[in-house]
Design an enzyme around this catalytic site. Structure first.
Site, short mmCIF file in Angstrom:
data_model
loop_
_atom_site.label_atom_id
_atom_site.label_comp_id
_atom_site.label_asym_id
_atom_site.label_seq_id
_atom_site.Cartn_x
_atom_site.Cartn_y
_atom_site.Cartn_z
N SER A 170 1.09 -0.88 -0.22
CA SER A 170 -0.15 -0.01 -0.15
C SER A 170 1.29 1.29 0.32
O SER A 170 2.00 1.11 0.32
CB SER A 170 -1.19 0.06 1.31
OG SER A 170 -0.66 -0.20 2.42
N LYS A 195 1.96 -5.60 3.18
CA LYS A 195 2.93 -4.81 3.26
C LYS A 195 2.84 -3.24 3.37
O LYS A 195 2.38 -3.12 2.41
CB LYS A 195 3.91 -4.50 2.46
CG LYS A 195 5.67 -4.12 2.77
CD LYS A 195 6.50 -3.61 1.94
CE LYS A 195 6.15 -2.10 1.65
NZ LYS A 195 5.94 -0.83 2.97
N GLY A 248 0.15 2.27 -5.69
CA GLY A 248 1.94 3.44 -5.90
C GLY A 248 1.94 4.05 -7.07
O GLY A 248 0.92 4.41 -7.49
N SER A 249 3.57 4.25 -7.00
CA SER A 249 3.79 4.83 -8.46
C SER A 249 4.03 3.59 -9.57
O SER A 249 4.26 2.04 -9.28
CB SER A 249 4.97 5.06 -7.82
OG SER A 249 5.78 4.13 -7.89
N VAL A 250 4.24 4.35 -10.56
CA VAL A 250 4.04 3.11 -12.03
C VAL A 250 6.23 2.72 -11.94
O VAL A 250 5.56 1.54 -11.79
CB VAL A 250 4.49 3.97 -13.07
CG1 VAL A 250 4.37 3.45 -14.30
CG2 VAL A 250 2.71 5.39 -13.22
N THR A 252 7.36 1.40 -9.45
CA THR A 252 7.57 0.21 -8.34
C THR A 252 6.90 -0.86 -8.98
O THR A 252 6.80 -2.06 -8.80
CB THR A 252 6.81 1.38 -6.88
OG1 THR A 252 7.48 2.14 -6.95
CG2 THR A 252 6.83 -0.61 -6.00
N GLU A 276 -3.10 0.12 -9.18
CA GLU A 276 -3.51 1.41 -9.66
C GLU A 276 -2.34 2.28 -9.36
O GLU A 276 -1.43 2.47 -8.07
CB GLU A 276 -4.48 1.92 -8.42
CG GLU A 276 -6.14 0.44 -8.59
CD GLU A 276 -6.52 0.89 -10.23
OE1 GLU A 276 -6.11 2.23 -10.71
OE2 GLU A 276 -6.91 0.07 -11.00
N CYS A 310 -4.09 10.60 -6.11
CA CYS A 310 -3.69 10.24 -7.34
C CYS A 310 -4.19 10.69 -8.64
O CYS A 310 -3.83 10.91 -10.30
CB CYS A 310 -3.28 8.38 -7.55
SG CYS A 310 -5.47 8.52 -6.77
N GLU A 409 4.32 13.02 -13.86
CA GLU A 409 3.89 13.14 -12.49
C GLU A 409 4.50 13.69 -11.64
O GLU A 409 5.30 13.32 -11.07
CB GLU A 409 3.13 11.73 -11.96
CG GLU A 409 1.87 12.22 -10.72
CD GLU A 409 1.67 10.89 -10.41
OE1 GLU A 409 2.85 9.95 -9.56
OE2 GLU A 409 0.72 10.37 -9.13
N SER A 475 -14.06 10.48 -6.09
CA SER A 475 -14.65 9.29 -6.51
C SER A 475 -15.40 9.11 -5.11
O SER A 475 -14.92 8.51 -4.13
CB SER A 475 -13.99 8.40 -6.85
OG SER A 475 -13.22 7.36 -5.93
#
Ligand code: NAD
Length: 525
Positions: A170, A195, A248-250, A252, A276, A310, A409, A475
Site C-alpha cells: 500500500s 506491507k 503506488g507509483s508506476v 514500483t 493502481e 493520485c 506526475e 470518487s
C-alpha cells in the site's frame, strides 16, 4: 467512509452460489462543523495523540515481533515528532509471514462468505463509530489529511480463493487504500501478507488492530512492515505467490511486474497482478464553461491534501477568451488558502507534503519552472522544510503544452495552465489524449452538450475516471468505482463489483441428473 450494511450471499457447500440480496449504502459524510460532536471527538483524539509515538511491531502468525532494524514515521508538518516507531521484517520473517498465512488458508476459505463479511462489517462499524476519531487523528498527524476509510469496496460474489497468498502493498496517501488492498482479497477468502507504507505506519496499524478486534483470525492477514525492495524480492521468490494487490507509483508496479515475469516458472499459478498507479490528471475548459465551477473545482482538485491524491489536477487547458477572468479568480482564491498545521488549526486547507524525498522532488519542479523560459510561476512557488515539509500552492503558466511539467506526475501542490486559442479546442483535446502515457482522471468543463459529446469521444481512453463539469478528484465508493488505464494501472476499479471478483478463482460446475445410456449420437443411427 463506506458502510455497506448488508450483503447477503448464500453458498451451498462445495461451490454453488446464490446471490440473494445486495444493498449498498454509503456512510453520510460528516462535516466536522464548529460545535459538532464529531469535531469534539476528533479534537480529543488529536490531543491524546499529541507528541505520542505509537509502537508498531511486525505481526506474524498473530505474534508481535520486533527486529533490530528500527525505523520511524515522522510527522510531515513537524518532523521532530516521531509518530510511529516500527521495525523492518527481514527476509526470514517475510517468509515466516507467508507460511503463517498459508497455514490459515483452507480454514479461512471454508468459512461461509457471510461469516467472513460480518467481520468486515464489524470493522466498518468500529471505524465509523467508536474508533473513527482515533483513526482520523492518526491519519491527520501521520499523513496530514483526514481521509475516509473504506474496508469493503462494494457488494461481492464469492467463488473460490486463490491457491496461495496475496501480497498487498500500500501507498502512503490514503489510509483507506491499505485497508482495502489487504481487506478485499481477505473478504473473498484469500490469505494476505500486507506491507504497509513506512509513512502511513501508525494509521495502517490502527486499521489492522481494528480488523483483529472485529474478529479477523490472526493468520489471515500478516502485518509486515519491511523495506520495499526486499519485500518485493522475497514475495516473488515464493512458489505460492498467487496475487499482488498494489497501489503506488508506476516504477514500483513495473518493477514488481518484471520480477514476477522473470520468475514465472516458479509459480504454481499465474499470479494475478492488480496495480493502481499514478496519473497526470487534466482539467479541460471550453469557452462555454461555468467559471465558478472551474475555479473552485481546480482549487480543490489541485491543492487538497497538498496535491498528493493520485487524481489531483496537475495540468489545465483554458481558452484565451476565459483566461483573464479565470486567472484573476484563481489567484484571489489561492491567496485565501491556509497551509500549516492541520491539527491545531482546522482552517488549514492542506499541510506539509509527506516526507523529505517528496519535498526534494517538488522543489526540483519549482526550480525547473523558475529557470525555464516557457514557464512562469504566477502564484506560490515558495517552500520551507525547517519545521515540516511545506510547499505553497503554486500555479504555473506554460507557453509549451509539451513541457515535461505537463507530462510527468509531480504529486505536490502544483498546477500548470496552458492557454489555447479558443477555436482550437479540438486540437487541444487530441493533445490532452496523446501528450502523456497516463490515463487516470480528467474533467471537461463545458455547458455546450455537443462539445461534451465530442470531448467524451476523443478522451475515451485518457481517463479511467472521467468527470463532466466536476473536479477530477473525490470518487465515491460504489458510485464512481476508481481506477486508471494505460500506465495508470490495471483499471480493476476499486469500489466496484469487478474489483472484488478479481480476488476469486471461479469454478464452473455442471452436474447431470439423467444417466448417460449410450455414446452414439442420433445422427449416426
Ligand atoms: P511508492 O511506489 O513509492 O510506494 C508504494 C508502496 O510500494 C510502498 O509501500 C513502498 O514501500 C512499496 N515499495 C517500494 N518499492 C518496492 C519494491 N521494489 N517492491 C515492493 N514494494 C515496494 O508510492 P507512494 O509514494 O507510497 O505513493 C504515491 C504514488 O501512488 C503516486 O504515484 C500516486 O499516484 C499513486 N497512487 C495511486 C492511486 C490509484 O488509485 N491510482 C492511489 C493512491 C496513490
Amino acid at each position: 467512509m463506506l458502510g455497506i450494511r448488508r450483503l447477503l450471499l448464500t453458498c451451498r457447500p462445495g461451490f454453488r452460489l446464490q446471490h440473494t440480496a445486495i444493498a449498498v449504502k454509503n456512510e453520510p459524510i460528516l462535516e466536522f462543523k464548529q460545535g459538532s460532536s464529531e469535531r469534539q471527538a476528533l479534537k480529543e483524539a488529536l490531543n491524546e495523540q499529541k507528541g505520542q509515538t505509537l509502537e508498531v511491531p511486525c505481526v506474524i502468525g498473530g505474534e508481535s515481533v520486533w527486529t533490530n532494524e528500527i525505523q520511524y514515521q515522522l510527522c510531515p508538518f513537524n518532523h521532530s515528532h516521531k509518530v510511529a516507531k516500527f521495525c523492518y521484517a527481514d527476509k526470514d520473517l517475510i517468509n515466516k509471514a507467508i507460511n503463517a498465512a498459508l497455514s490459515a488458508h483452507r480454514e479461512w476459505d471454508l468459512k461461509p462468505v457471510e461469516d467472513r463479511a460480518q467481520i468486515f462489517f464489524k470493522a466498518a462499524d468500529l471505524i465509523s463509530g467508536s474508533r473513527r476519531a482515533e483513526l482520523l487523528a492518526r491519519t491527520m498527524i501521520g499523513q496530514e489529511a483526514g481521509q475516509s476509510v473504506n474496508l469493503i469496496p462494494t457488494d461481492s460474489i464469492l467463488f473460490y480463493f486463490f491457491q496461495g497468498f496475496v501480497a498487498a502493498v500500500s501507498p502512503f496517501n490514503f489510509t483507506a487504500i491499505g485497508g482495502n488492498l489487504a481487506g478485499a482479497p481477505a473478504l473473498m477468502g484469500n490469505v494476505v501478507v500486507w506491507k504497509p507504507s513506512d509513512t502511513a505506519m501508525a494509521a495502517s496499524y490502527t486499521v489492522y488492530k481494528i480488523l483483529l478486534e472485529a474478529g479477523l483470525p490472526p493468520n489471515v492477514i500478516q502485518f509486515v512492515p519491511s523495506d520495499g525492495p526486499l519485500f518485493g524480492e522475497t514475495i516473488t521468490e515464493s512458489e505460492h505467490l498467487a496475487g499482488i494487490n498494489f497501489t503506488g507509483s508506476v516504477p514500483t508496479f513495473k518493477h514488481l511486474w518484471k520480477l514476477v515475469s522473470k520468475k514465472l516458472d516458479k509459480y504454481r499459478t499465474f499470479p494475478r497482478l492488480s496495480g493502481e498507479c499514478g496519473g497526470k490528471n487534466f482539467h479541460f475548459v471550453h469557452k462555454s464553461a461555468d467559471i465558478g465551477s472551474v475555479v473552485n473545482g481546480t482549487i480543490r482538485s489541485a491543492f487538497e491534501y497538498g496535491g498528493q491524491k493520485c487524481s489531483a489536477c496537475s495540468r489545465m487547458y483554458v481558452p484565451d477568451s476565459l483566461w483573464p477572468e479565470i486567472k484573476k479568480n484563481l489567484l484571489e482564491e489561492q491567496k485565501k488558502i491556509k497551509v500549516g498545521n492541520p491539527v491545531d488549526d482546522f482552517e488549514t486547507f492542506f499541510s506539509a507534503v509527506i516526507d523529505n524525498k517528496s519535498f526534494a522532488r517538488i522543489k526540483k519542479w519549482i526550480e525547473h519552472a523558475q529557470s525555464s523560459p516557457n514557464l512562469t510561476i504566477i502564484s506560490g512557488g515558495k517552500y520551507d522544510d525547517n519545521i515540516g515539509y511545506f510547499v505553497e500552492p503554486s500555479i504555473i503558466e506554460t507557453k509549451d503544452p509539451q513541457d515535461p511539467i505537463m507530462k510527468e506526475e509531480i504529486f505536490g501542490p502544483i498546477v500548470t495552465v496552458y492557454v489555447y486559442p479558443e477555436t482550437k479546442y479540438q486540437e487541444i483535446l487530441h493533445l490532452i489524449d496523446t501528450s502523456t502515457p497516463y490515463g487516470l482522471t480528467g474533467s471537461v468543463f463545458a455547458q455546450d452538450e455537443n462539445v461534451i459529446a465530442e470531448a467524451s469521444k476523443i478522451l475515451r481512453y485518457s481517463a479511467g475516471n472521467f468527470y463532466i463539469n466536476d473536479k477530477s478528484t473525490g470518487s465515491v465508493v460504489a458510485q464512481q468505482p476508481f481506477g486508471g488505464a494505460r500506465i495508470s494501472g490495471t483499471n480493476d476499479k476499486a469500489g466496484g463489483p469487478h474489483y472484488i471478483l478479481r480476488w476469486t478463482s471461479p469454478q464452473s460446475v455442471k452436474e447431470t441428473h439423467v444417466p448417460l445410456t449410450k455414446w452414439r449420437y442420433p445422427y449416426m443411427d
